[in-house]
Write a protein that holds these residues in place. Structure first.
Motif, PDB file in Angstrom:
ATOM      1  N   UNK A  27      24.013  60.210  97.370  1.00 56.77           N
ATOM      2  CA  UNK A  27      24.443  60.254  98.775  1.00 56.77           C
ATOM      3  C   UNK A  27      25.789  59.556  98.974  1.00 56.77           C
ATOM      4  N   UNK A  28      26.022  58.472  98.272  1.00 58.97           N
ATOM      5  CA  UNK A  28      27.285  57.734  98.394  1.00 58.97           C
ATOM      6  C   UNK A  28      28.482  58.572  97.959  1.00 58.97           C
ATOM      7  N   UNK A  29      28.336  59.283  96.841  1.00 63.99           N
ATOM      8  CA  UNK A  29      29.422  60.148  96.355  1.00 63.99           C
ATOM      9  C   UNK A  29      29.670  61.297  97.322  1.00 63.99           C
ATOM     10  N   UNK A  30      28.595  61.846  97.847  1.00 66.28           N
ATOM     11  CA  UNK A  30      28.701  62.946  98.798  1.00 66.28           C
ATOM     12  C   UNK A  30      29.442  62.490 100.060  1.00 66.28           C
ATOM     13  N   UNK A  31      29.120  61.284 100.526  1.00 66.17           N
ATOM     14  CA  UNK A  31      29.805  60.729 101.699  1.00 66.17           C
ATOM     15  C   UNK A  31      31.287  60.490 101.416  1.00 66.17           C
ATOM     16  N   UNK A  32      31.611  60.041 100.210  1.00 63.00           N
ATOM     17  CA  UNK A  32      33.007  59.811  99.830  1.00 63.00           C
ATOM     18  C   UNK A  32      33.784  61.126  99.806  1.00 63.00           C
ATOM     19  N   UNK A  33      33.182  62.159  99.234  1.00 67.45           N
ATOM     20  CA  UNK A  33      33.829  63.477  99.184  1.00 67.45           C
ATOM     21  C   UNK A  33      34.013  64.021 100.592  1.00 67.45           C
ATOM     22  N   UNK A  34      32.984  63.876 101.426  1.00 75.98           N
ATOM     23  CA  UNK A  34      33.051  64.348 102.805  1.00 75.98           C
ATOM     24  C   UNK A  34      34.169  63.633 103.563  1.00 75.98           C
TER      25      UNK A  34
END
Length: 175
Positions: free
Chosen positions: A117-124
């Motif tokens: 989830x953290x990586x996804x939030x960073x990409x977003x």
């Protein structure tokens, strides 16, 4: 397919205009989505081509519960012009117009494994900064990428996958 999109475009714009004027993007989006799913069903599609089907029956069949009278009139217009089969294309084009109006970019992130989830939030967040718009993210998994991710956001494709890097390295070495 391109002919269907060409025929569907004016209807999608008209539906979008009606939704914008009434401030009911979500209602129209849901109603068009419902009508498109129903019209795409092979059995219903055959029924829609039946000459014994009346305008009122078609509108009743394709309207979700609680749909506005304006939406019913829109479906009646499609029926009169023999364009009910275009409902899936009309719904898709409507969604594109809605995303543009609401300043939303839809991105598909395909990775080799499930992203935390953290990586996804960073990409977003990075995509939001790059496009200056809100970003709706859809994820998918493709193990053939080996590692990294492939981001498809409208007209922009960012290939950060290991498979893509290996392909570019192979191309550079052969040239």
């Amino acid at each position: 397919m391109s002919q269907a999109l060409t025929l569907a475009r004016p209807y999608a714009r008209a539906a979008f205009s009606l939704a914008r004027d009434g401030g009911k993007y979500a209602d129209w989006s849901n109603a068009l989505g419902f009508a498109a799913r129903v019209a795409a069903d092979p059995q219903i599609s055959a029924l829609l081509g039946n000459p014994k089907l009346t305008n009122a029956d078609a509108v009743t069949l394709l309207s979700p519960d609680g749909a506005s009278e304006t939406f019913g009139s829109f479906l009646a217009l499609l029926f009169d012009n023999r364009r009910l089969a275009l409902l899936p294309e009309i719904a898709g084009l409507f969604e594109e117009l809605r995303a543009e109006a609401e300043r939303i970019v839809k991105a598909r992130i395909t990775s080799a494994t499930t992203l935390p989830a953290g990586e996804l939030d960073t990409i977003k967040a990075a995509l939001k900064k790059r496009f200056g718009r809100e970003v709706e993210v859809e994820t998918a998994i493709d193990e053939s990428l080996i590692g990294g991710a492939l981001i498809d956001a409208g007209d922009v494709v960012i290939d950060g996958s290991l498979r893509g890097k290996l392909s570019r390295l192979q191309s550079a070495l052969t040239n």
